[in-house]
Design an enzyme around this catalytic site. Sequence first.
Site, PDB file in Angstrom:
ATOM      1  N   LYS A 146       0.849  -1.179   0.000  1.00 13.75           N
ATOM      2  CA  LYS A 146       0.000   0.000   0.000  1.00 13.75           C
ATOM      3  C   LYS A 146       0.890   1.236   0.000  1.00 13.75           C
ATOM      4  CE  LYS A 146      -0.814   1.711   4.543  1.00 13.75           C
ATOM      5  NZ  LYS A 146      -1.601   1.939   5.714  1.00 13.75           N
ATOM      6  N   LYS A 180      -4.328 -11.081   9.212  1.00 17.85           N
ATOM      7  CA  LYS A 180      -4.398 -11.306  10.662  1.00 17.85           C
ATOM      8  C   LYS A 180      -5.314 -12.483  10.965  1.00 17.85           C
ATOM      9  CE  LYS A 180      -3.310  -6.629  12.136  1.00 17.85           C
ATOM     10  NZ  LYS A 180      -2.151  -6.899  12.981  1.00 17.85           N
ATOM     11  N   ASP A 233      -4.948   6.795   4.425  1.00 16.97           N
ATOM     12  CA  ASP A 233      -3.940   5.868   4.942  1.00 16.97           C
ATOM     13  C   ASP A 233      -4.577   4.662   5.638  1.00 16.97           C
ATOM     14  OD1 ASP A 233      -1.133   5.306   5.436  1.00 16.97           O
ATOM     15  OD2 ASP A 233      -1.566   5.669   7.552  1.00 16.97           O
ATOM     16  N   HIS A 238      -7.670  -0.504   5.311  1.00 13.78           N
ATOM     17  CA  HIS A 238      -7.839  -1.421   6.447  1.00 13.78           C
ATOM     18  C   HIS A 238      -9.272  -1.413   7.008  1.00 13.78           C
ATOM     19  CE1 HIS A 238      -3.617  -1.594   6.113  1.00 13.78           C
ATOM     20  NE2 HIS A 238      -3.332  -0.507   6.792  1.00 13.78           N
TER      21      HIS A 238
END
Length: 481
Positions: A146, A180, A233, A238
Amino acid sequence: MVACVIPVKPFDLVLFGATGDLAQRKILPGLFQRFTVGQMPDQARIIGAARSALSGNAFRTALSASILKAIPDAVAGDITAFLEHVTYISIDARGERGWADLAKTLRKDVIRAFYLSVGPSLFAPIAARLKTSGMTTREARIVVEKPFGHDLNSAHALNAELGQCFSEGQIYRIDHYLGKETVQNLMALRFANALFEPLWNSQHIDHVQITVAESLGVKGRGEYYDKSGALRDMVQNHLMQLLCLTAMEPPSRFEPNAVRDEKLKVIRALDPVAPGDIVRGQYRAGNGDESYRDHAANPNSRSECFVAMKVQVSNWRWAGTPFYLRTGKKLRARMSEIAVVFRDPPHSIFPAMQNRRGNALIIRLQPDEGITLRMTIKDPGPGGMRLTEVPLDMTFAEALGSDVIVPDAYERLIMDVIRGDQTLFMRGDEVEAAWDWIDPIEQDWAESSAKPAPYDPGGSGPEDALMLMHRDARRWREIGG
Ligand code: NAP
């Protein structure tokens, strides 16, 4: 319980940016871990590539120190054995140096993975050079870090440039949150248990909170960060990925495109965010530390390092159940979680309970990855029928035994690249749809004269963010609580 390790096929992994922060801190130590558990076959090779004119030995010496820094109890013999798989080539991504050496080094009969851990301006030039040098074989894959673009146009252009060199099935856009353990467990929880799915809708779920809080500020990388801000960001990638996995319909199969189709549908179902449903903030100076603007070296900065927003997924499942997203720097604690908060029973036969929060399923990404179900039970002992709330807690490390090794997100994702499994990587259309939703917010902010709201370092963000919940008679979960 011992983790099941299935060795991958032999590969040549070319790591562009091998001398950089991410490579030395995460990617290479991650590969070392996979090596120590026996997942990397003997014929696997890692070819570090960066501009620095280093010898192979100098690169390996520096890497050995980085591995020890990342994994202090790494065994010296294991590091030596791992380094036998590692070589280094000095390559200038924009020039001629090193490319012929790389072409000679690569083997024809093994999987090729090109991992671009370099600045995004180098993604397209490196991909093009790999193509013109004839290195993009059918078994080749390219991994890009990213950020993938900074708006819809740039992401679209990058997709097109990569698409001229690699097919979509060969492009792995990393969002390490998807690697994760808990994030994958969210899918297992939802789709491998009959318990939750019947409740997983607006009839039973009051709202969902997704928080990614960091305790650190942007000191040391403020100038870079200031060009991006928290929306680009953190939220575009995310938080939106976590939202997608929470809100998506069950895919027909656990296959890359089936899963990604469902995530894409969620992004496309998002309502535009009303200006009153989003709050941006900047930490002020305090506790002996400087402000965001000091760290960004920009006294007039209007970039946000905190965002809180109310989001609506417009479909039958979620109509009337808002998703609240929040992320920020310099908050009370480092904490990432998804909290699914259930509605109260339709009729209560018990005396009202003080400070009742109700049933919630908390999916913790960090710290202590795990899942907690908050239940209401009878307060034990005499004193009548009083109720209390207790967590049913499943911290993976405890539940599965101390000898289970939960791989770091990067470890898992790199092995998925070698296996050719794109399930946990973002597809091009997904990334573009996410930018398409984010762009109008950025545009509104650019046209507005309003400034980000200041907040105290070490707190929970600006007052306006608390109000975003209070006005809906809801409250955020404590950060670090
Ligand atoms: P970095 O520390 O600045 O490292 C950049 C790497 O790129 C260095 O190895 C550098 O080699 C190499 N490089 C620069 N120009 C080059 C050229 N012309 N030819 C060949 N190699 C060149 O960056 P980073 O923090 O590791 O980040 C790398 C990528 O990962 C970025 O896209 C970043 O956004 C992303 N990312 C980073 C993090 C993180 O925690 N660091 C987290 C998520 C995503 P030399 O040093 O030898 O010049």
